[in-house]
Structure formats: C-alpha cells, structure tokens
Design a protein around this motif. Structure first.
Motif, PDB file in Angstrom:
ATOM      1  N   SER B  15     -60.955 136.459  11.535  1.00  0.00           N
ATOM      2  CA  SER B  15     -61.263 137.885  11.371  1.00  0.00           C
ATOM      3  C   SER B  15     -60.704 138.365  10.051  1.00  0.00           C
ATOM      4  N   PHE B  16     -61.439 139.257   9.423  1.00  0.00           N
ATOM      5  CA  PHE B  16     -60.979 139.907   8.193  1.00  0.00           C
ATOM      6  C   PHE B  16     -60.603 141.326   8.570  1.00  0.00           C
ATOM      7  N   GLY B  17     -59.316 141.602   8.690  1.00  0.00           N
ATOM      8  CA  GLY B  17     -58.920 142.931   9.140  1.00  0.00           C
ATOM      9  C   GLY B  17     -59.556 143.203  10.492  1.00  0.00           C
ATOM     10  N   GLY B  18     -60.397 144.195  10.540  1.00  0.00           N
ATOM     11  CA  GLY B  18     -61.026 144.532  11.807  1.00  0.00           C
ATOM     12  C   GLY B  18     -62.298 143.736  12.092  1.00  0.00           C
ATOM     13  N   VAL B  19     -62.874 143.136  11.046  1.00  0.00           N
ATOM     14  CA  VAL B  19     -64.169 142.460  11.218  1.00  0.00           C
ATOM     15  C   VAL B  19     -63.974 141.060  11.792  1.00  0.00           C
ATOM     16  N   GLN B  20     -64.541 140.816  12.952  1.00  0.00           N
ATOM     17  CA  GLN B  20     -64.490 139.472  13.528  1.00  0.00           C
ATOM     18  C   GLN B  20     -65.634 138.671  12.910  1.00  0.00           C
ATOM     19  N   ALA B  21     -65.314 137.894  11.866  1.00  0.00           N
ATOM     20  CA  ALA B  21     -66.364 137.170  11.146  1.00  0.00           C
ATOM     21  C   ALA B  21     -66.828 135.948  11.923  1.00  0.00           C
ATOM     22  N   LEU B  22     -65.928 135.309  12.660  1.00  0.00           N
ATOM     23  CA  LEU B  22     -66.284 134.140  13.472  1.00  0.00           C
ATOM     24  C   LEU B  22     -65.516 134.214  14.795  1.00  0.00           C
ATOM     25  N   GLY B  39     -79.075 132.553  10.569  1.00  0.00           N
ATOM     26  CA  GLY B  39     -78.522 133.788  11.113  1.00  0.00           C
ATOM     27  C   GLY B  39     -78.707 134.899  10.117  1.00  0.00           C
ATOM     28  N   PRO B  40     -78.734 136.136  10.596  1.00  0.00           N
ATOM     29  CA  PRO B  40     -78.932 137.264   9.683  1.00  0.00           C
ATOM     30  C   PRO B  40     -77.782 137.363   8.676  1.00  0.00           C
ATOM     31  N   ASN B  41     -77.977 138.149   7.629  1.00  0.00           N
ATOM     32  CA  ASN B  41     -76.915 138.353   6.643  1.00  0.00           C
ATOM     33  C   ASN B  41     -75.669 138.912   7.309  1.00  0.00           C
ATOM     34  N   GLY B  42     -74.520 138.421   6.889  1.00  0.00           N
ATOM     35  CA  GLY B  42     -73.265 138.918   7.440  1.00  0.00           C
ATOM     36  C   GLY B  42     -72.925 138.327   8.797  1.00  0.00           C
ATOM     37  N   SER B  43     -73.655 137.283   9.208  1.00  0.00           N
ATOM     38  CA  SER B  43     -73.370 136.723  10.532  1.00  0.00           C
ATOM     39  C   SER B  43     -72.232 135.706  10.493  1.00  0.00           C
ATOM     40  N   GLY B  44     -71.718 135.406   9.316  1.00  0.00           N
ATOM     41  CA  GLY B  44     -70.527 134.547   9.239  1.00  0.00           C
ATOM     42  C   GLY B  44     -70.798 133.128   8.791  1.00  0.00           C
ATOM     43  N   LYS B  45     -71.987 132.860   8.247  1.00  0.00           N
ATOM     44  CA  LYS B  45     -72.335 131.483   7.869  1.00  0.00           C
ATOM     45  C   LYS B  45     -71.458 130.978   6.723  1.00  0.00           C
ATOM     46  N   THR B  46     -71.349 131.799   5.675  1.00  0.00           N
ATOM     47  CA  THR B  46     -70.528 131.382   4.536  1.00  0.00           C
ATOM     48  C   THR B  46     -69.072 131.253   4.943  1.00  0.00           C
ATOM     49  N   THR B  47     -68.605 132.184   5.765  1.00  0.00           N
ATOM     50  CA  THR B  47     -67.221 132.117   6.239  1.00  0.00           C
ATOM     51  C   THR B  47     -66.976 130.816   6.997  1.00  0.00           C
ATOM     52  N   LEU B  48     -67.959 130.390   7.771  1.00  0.00           N
ATOM     53  CA  LEU B  48     -67.843 129.142   8.530  1.00  0.00           C
ATOM     54  C   LEU B  48     -67.625 127.957   7.587  1.00  0.00           C
ATOM     55  N   PHE B  87     -71.626 126.402  -3.389  1.00  0.00           N
ATOM     56  CA  PHE B  87     -71.304 127.813  -3.239  1.00  0.00           C
ATOM     57  C   PHE B  87     -72.590 128.632  -3.263  1.00  0.00           C
ATOM     58  N   GLN B  88     -72.660 129.600  -2.339  1.00  0.00           N
ATOM     59  CA  GLN B  88     -73.839 130.473  -2.303  1.00  0.00           C
ATOM     60  C   GLN B  88     -73.974 131.217  -3.637  1.00  0.00           C
ATOM     61  N   ILE B  89     -72.860 131.790  -4.085  1.00  0.00           N
ATOM     62  CA  ILE B  89     -72.839 132.365  -5.439  1.00  0.00           C
ATOM     63  C   ILE B  89     -72.355 131.248  -6.344  1.00  0.00           C
TER      64      ILE B  89
HETATM   65  N1  ADP Z   1     -63.181 137.639   1.977  1.00  0.00           N
HETATM   66  C1  ADP Z   1     -63.618 138.529   2.875  1.00  0.00           C
HETATM   67  N2  ADP Z   1     -62.898 139.648   3.123  1.00  0.00           N
HETATM   68  C2  ADP Z   1     -63.317 140.548   4.046  1.00  0.00           C
HETATM   69  N3  ADP Z   1     -64.446 140.420   4.765  1.00  0.00           N
HETATM   70  C3  ADP Z   1     -65.209 139.332   4.567  1.00  0.00           C
HETATM   71  C4  ADP Z   1     -64.835 138.328   3.607  1.00  0.00           C
HETATM   72  N4  ADP Z   1     -65.780 137.356   3.608  1.00  0.00           N
HETATM   73  C5  ADP Z   1     -66.695 137.731   4.529  1.00  0.00           C
HETATM   74  N5  ADP Z   1     -66.364 138.915   5.105  1.00  0.00           N
HETATM   75  C6  ADP Z   1     -67.098 139.593   6.150  1.00  0.00           C
HETATM   76  O1  ADP Z   1     -67.366 138.630   7.155  1.00  0.00           O
HETATM   77  C7  ADP Z   1     -68.684 138.797   7.640  1.00  0.00           C
HETATM   78  C8  ADP Z   1     -69.441 137.493   7.463  1.00  0.00           C
HETATM   79  O2  ADP Z   1     -69.714 137.278   6.098  1.00  0.00           O
HETATM   80  P1  ADP Z   1     -70.416 135.971   5.544  1.00  0.00           P
HETATM   81  O3  ADP Z   1     -69.740 134.797   6.134  1.00  0.00           O
HETATM   82  O4  ADP Z   1     -70.460 136.052   4.081  1.00  0.00           O
HETATM   83  O5  ADP Z   1     -71.900 136.107   6.131  1.00  0.00           O
HETATM   84  P2  ADP Z   1     -73.218 135.301   5.779  1.00  0.00           P
HETATM   85  O6  ADP Z   1     -72.872 134.193   4.865  1.00  0.00           O
HETATM   86  O7  ADP Z   1     -73.726 134.830   7.088  1.00  0.00           O
HETATM   87  O8  ADP Z   1     -74.154 136.272   5.159  1.00  0.00           O
HETATM   88  C9  ADP Z   1     -69.296 139.947   6.885  1.00  0.00           C
HETATM   89  O9  ADP Z   1     -69.169 141.085   7.688  1.00  0.00           O
HETATM   90  C10 ADP Z   1     -68.443 140.089   5.666  1.00  0.00           C
HETATM   91  O10 ADP Z   1     -68.373 141.408   5.239  1.00  0.00           O
END
Ligand code: ADP
Ligand code: MG
Lengths: 337, 262
Positions: B15-22, B39-48, B87-89
């Motif tokens: 989780s990032f602060g309040g956001v449960q990313a995974l 998965g839709p944008n922001g679903s946590g794929k890159t974070t995974l 890297f996505q970017i």
């Molecule tokens: N470094 C970070 N700090 C805070 N929030 C993040 C960070 N990276 C990702 N998030 C949040 O985690 C969620 C998942 O992001 P991300 O993994 O990039 O999604 P995806 O790749 O599926 O589009 C999003 O809500 C995003 O805002």
C-alpha cells in the motif's frame, strides 16, 4: 562583397576525426587537428616552472596544480557520476594529515607517504561517505561539507594530531623543480587518465548512474558499489593533493580543512566548463593566481572574486572550454545568401 | 506449485499511504510460457513488477524464482539471477549512443560470467556484442541508428532498447511492462514475431499489456488485476468471457476498444 549578400555558415567537422574511438585519420592535418590541443596543454603546463621566475609565484603554480586535482575530481563526480561533492576540504585534510603522520611517526620517506596517503586517504574518505551514497543532490553535498568541519573541531577539542598547532617538521621536497614537475606530471596524468576512464566500459557505467540509476540496477549492477568506486577515485586525487600540500609546507594542520578547497574547484568548474575535465583544470590555473593576487586587497577580494564568478555565470554559463571545444570542432565560411 | 514453475508469487501486499496498490496477489508462471497480466490503469500491474524485481519493498508476500526465495532482495541481485524487467516509462541513458547503452548491462557480473572476458568471450568485445543484440532486437546493423544518441531515438526504438537491456543479461525470465504501448500498429506487428522468437529461444515472458489482441496471439494464460486484487486467471478466451472481468473493464474503460482495435 557586402555582408548582406553573404552570411557566415558554421559547419561541424566531419564525423571522421571527431568520433572518439574511431581513428580514421588520413592526413597530417587531421593528426595535427587531434593532437595539437593536447600538445599545447602539456607543453604549456610543463613550461610554467621555467617561465615563472619568482619563488612566490612558483609556489602558486604548485598550489594551483593541487586545486586542479580537486577540480578534476569534482567534475568527474558531478558530470560523469551525478554526485555533487563539496568534499575538497575533507579529501585534502585527510590526505594531508595521513601523509604528515606517516612521515612523522613512522619516519616514512616522501616516496612512500604520498602514495600511501593517496590510497589510505581515499579509503578513509570513501568509508566515511559510504552511508551518504544513497543521498542525492544537495544532501550528499551537505554531508561532504560536514565532515571537514566536524574533523576540524574534533582535532581542536581532543587536542590530537598536534591540536591547533598542527604537525610540524614534515619532510619537504628535495628542491623546487622536483616539487613542481612532479605535481604537474601528476595533474597531466590524472587528466588524461580520467578522460580515458569515462570512455571505458566502467566509465559508461558511471555515466549510466548519472543518467538513470534505476536502469543501472535493472542491469544487474549495484549503484552503491559504482558510486563508491567513483568517490574512491575522486577522494584519492584530493588526498594526493593534501599529502602534497603537507610536504610542500612541511606542516599539516586544521587549516587544511579550509572551505577554500571545497569552493574554488567548483568555481573553476563553472569558469572552465563542466564535463570537459580540462576546463576545470585550466580554471584552477586561472582562479588560484587571481585569488593570490587579490590577497593584497584583503577581505575585499571576496567581492572581486564574486564579480568574476557572476560575470562568467551570466555571460558564459556553459564555461570556457565547452565553448572553445565547440568552436574548435566547427569551421566557418562565407556563403551567398 | 510444480517444479516447472519458474516464478511463484504468493500473497503480495503493498500500500502507498492510503492506497492499497496490491492485495494478496498470487500467481505462478511456468517455464517457457508467455504469461499475460491485464487490468485497467491504476490496477497495480507496474507495482507488481516493481515488487517482484525488488525496486519497491512489498509490505508482505513471497517471491520464489527457480525455487529460490528472492523476496526483499535488491534489484541488481535479482537481475543477476536472470530475472529482468523493462520499464513502462523507458529508462535509457539519454546521453549515450544506443549501443553504448547496452555496455552497462554487459558489464554486469552475470553477463561477464556468461560471456567470458569483456562480456564477449569469443564473440568479441562489448561494443560488438551490443551491436549484435541490437540487430537481433530490430536495429538495422548497417544504419546509423545503433550509433545515435538515445535521446534522439523515437519511442519504437526506445521500447526495443528496453528489451535489449534485458537480453544483454542473458535472461531466463523477462517481465515486460507495456512494451507495445505508444507504438503504431505496424510497429507492434513487427514486435510480435520478436516476442515469439524470444519464447523460442527458451526465455519465459510475463507481459503486461493493454493491447489485448496482440497479447492473446502470444500469451498462453492471462491474469486480470483490478484495484490491486486478482480477479481471475486462465486461457485468454475464458478470462474475457468472465463476467467480473467485463464489469471491471466496463467500469473504467471500454473493453471493446482493446479487444477489437483494428
Ligand atoms: N510510488 C508510488 N507512490 C504512491 N502511489 C503509487 C506509487 N506507484 C503506484 N501508486 C499507486 O498505486 C496504484 C497502482 O499503480 P500502478 O501499479 O502504476 O498501476 P498500473 O501499472 O496497473 O497502471 C495507483 O493507484 C497508483 O496511483
Ligand atoms: Mg503501469
């Protein structure tokens, strides 16, 4: 032929003679084109001791060379590794005290103290800076600035290493010629060594760390390791300068932690042109004599000094050598509009 | 969990602060397959991917690669085991020419071990090896392209450069984060055979993609993420028929756009 009909056209010289690593040099003119600037630099530096008669100004040449080592290290770290270091005073102080102690307590000759203080000083500085390596930008700079201030106070408070008097009676050089030519040769060697290093494979890793450290990690390389190696190189150059300084003045003391050693190399890099390595070196041979000359004006010299720096930042912000190198690689001709 | 699984991920939470990313994401990837993650944008794929490769410290969970626990290891150590990522970017070294970009991964302990002295062994020095890799990935050998500064390369080449960096490490597994996005249809068409070739060379691939049509051509199984949770997993046809998946996609973006994009 009026200038209305013709304009000046600037062309980059053919890639043939410019691309590093590919030497498709076909004529004497091209060889000269490549070698001449280096030759002028080397001969110019080596002529300084002969051309300058006064003992006082001869000493200034040696000091400028020591600053040049610091400036090379600063430019290398800042423009090829991405670490902004204000560690000049730290490196000089550590190298200076190490050489003085090796000479005074162990009785080692100059021939040993200088190389040992170079490596030992580099090791000490690198180990102490290790915790700061993950820090970026100004935070790393602050840590490198904090160490010399702290060490100065520690030596004062605990009265170790001769306290405020410093370490007296350090061995000097056999004569002025040895003193000057040795340091000038070291500077030339350091310049061409570093220029070569940054184009070697490991140099590309350093530049990668600056450009994109996450990609370096994704490439299976530890950024901390390569930053540490780079800091070792730069602090080694600085410690070498410090050791030299102790033997020149036959004394080592807390004034070797003076902030001048941190600030002048940066000013020299601004003037000479960051990322060129040779620019900061020449910057030192310009700034250090000026700062000596301005000594007559007492504290007012800071004002002159600032004015010079401001003028450079405003009118030639890229630095002299960046400009000069570009001009050298271009040629101009008049063409019809 | 079978022996054939090259990658086993269990219960990753981040989780990032309040956001449960995974939240409790688990999946296995078999040796030699192409595994899709959608998965839709922001679903946590890159974070995974960041959690698996050590770029982000996960809150909890375990990652096993070739049966070995690699959880919480630093990214460079993981890359040296042959688990690489794009890297996505894109993250090239902009101030270096394309082929010099590859000298950095060729300098890694893994590439040096695999390639012998100077990363080339009998093959030659690192510069030569990197030109070879770039050719393999679609840079024209006899053109100026491999010698151009990365800052002057268009997106298509930069995406290829991302893959090339992985290949320089002689990887066993590549995690690709949207290598098709930002590319034109013809560029994607030329990338697909490349992916197939990597698979033929024995490299396992995990592909995050929005281009479902192209992904389904190469992927044997896909997993769907939504709001950091795994919705389902299976062969592409079954997954897309899933009601939950349709809902997730319709909720944020249009499923039809992705599936039937010309
Ligand atoms: N470094 C970070 N700090 C805070 N929030 C993040 C960070 N990276 C990702 N998030 C949040 O985690 C969620 C998942 O992001 P991300 O993994 O990039 O999604 P995806 O790749 O599926 O589009 C999003 O809500 C995003 O805002
Ligand atoms: Mg993403």
């Amino acid at each position: 032929m009026s200038t209305i009909e013709r304009r000046r056209e600037r062309l980059d010289r053919g890639i043939k003679v410019r691309t590093e690593g590919i030497y498709a040099v076909s004529s004497w003119e091209e060889v000269t084109y490549l070698v001449l600037p280096r030759l002028i630099l080397i001969v110019g530096l080596l002529l300084l001791p002969v051309l300058i008669p006064s003992l006082y100004w001869k000493r200034v040449v040696s000091i400028a060379a020591i600053y040049a080592l610091l400036a090379l290290g600063f430019d290398f770290l800042a423009h090829f590794v991405g670490l902004v270091s204000l560690g000049g005073a730290f490196f000089i102080g550590v190298g200076g005290y190490t050489a003085a102690l090796l000479n005074k307590s162990l009785g080692l000759p100059i021939l040993l103290t200088i190389p040992m203080a170079t490596l030992g000083g580099a090791l000490i500085c690198t180990l102490l800076l290790l915790p700061a390596l993950p820090l970026r930008g100004v935070y790393f700079a602050i840590v490198t600035l904090m160490y010399p201030l702290a060490l100065m106070r520690i030596i004062e408070a605990l009265n170790i290493f001769g306290g405020t008097d410093g370490i007296l009676g350090v061995a000097g050089f056999p004569n002025r010629w040895v003193e000057q030519y040795l340091i000038l040769l070291i500077v030339i060697f350091a310049l061409f060594g570093l220029r070569r290093l940054v184009n070697e494979d490991i140099g590309l890793v350093f530049r990668g760390v600056k450009d994109n450290d996450q990609a370096v990690r994704a490439s299976g390389l530890s950024i901390t390791l390569y930053k540490a190696i780079a800091v070792f190189i730069a602090s080694g150059l600085g410690s070498l300068g410090g050791a030299y300084l102790s033997h020149i003045y036959m004394w080592s003391g807390i004034s070797q932690f003076a902030l001048d050693f941190s600030v002048i190399p940066i000013a020299a890099t601004v003037i000479g042109g960051g990322g060129t390595l040779v620019g900061p070196l020449l910057g030192c041979f310009f700034l250090v004599p000026i700062s000596e000359w301005l000594r007559e004006f007492g504290t007012l010299r800071i004002v002159f000094y600032s004015l010079i720096l401001m003028a450079f930042i405003m009118f030639r912000s890229e630095g002299v050598m960046v400009y000069a190198q570009r001009k050298y690689h271009q040629f101009q001709r008049w063409v019809k509009v | 969990m079978s022996d054939e699984d090259i990658l086993q991920v269990t219960n990753i939470c981040k989780s990032f602060g309040g956001v449960q990313a995974l939240l409790n994401v688990s999946f296995n990837v078999q040796q030699g397959e192409v595994f899709g993650i959608i998965g839709p944008n922001g679903s946590g794929k890159t974070t995974l991917i960041n959690c698996i490769t050590g770029f982000i410290k996960m809150d909890s969970g375990k990652v096993f690669y070739k049966g070995k626990d690699i959880s919480y290891k630093p990214p460079n150590q993981i890359a040296n085991l042959g688990l690489t990522r794009t890297f996505q970017i894109m993250r090239p070294y902009y101030s270096l020419p394309a082929y010099k970009n590859l000298i950095v991964p060729l300098f890694s302990p893994r590439a040096r071990r695999k390639g012998g002295w100077r990363g080339g062994g009998k093959l030659g020095d690192r510069g030569t090896v990197s030109i070879d890799i770039l050719e393999e990935i679609g840079f024209e050998r006899d053109s100026f392209v491999p010698y151009k500064l990365a800052s002057s390369l268009p997106t298509g080449y930069l995406k290829r450069l991302e893959l090339a960096r992985c290949l320089a490490l002689r990887p066993d597994l590549i995690l690709c984060d949207e290598v098709f996005s930002g590319l034109s249809m013809s560029e994607i068409a030329s990338m697909v055979p490349l992916i197939e070739k990597l698979q033929m060379d024995g490299i396992t691939l995990v592909m995050i993609e929005h281009r479902l049509r192209e992904l389904f051509r190469v992927a044997s199984r896909v997993m769907v993420l939504n709001f950091g949770e795994k919705l389902t997993e299976g062969i592409p046809e079954k997954v897309m028929a899933d009601e939950k998946v349709k809902e997730a996609y319709l909720g944020s973006e249009k499923l039809l756009d992705y599936t039937f994009e010309a």
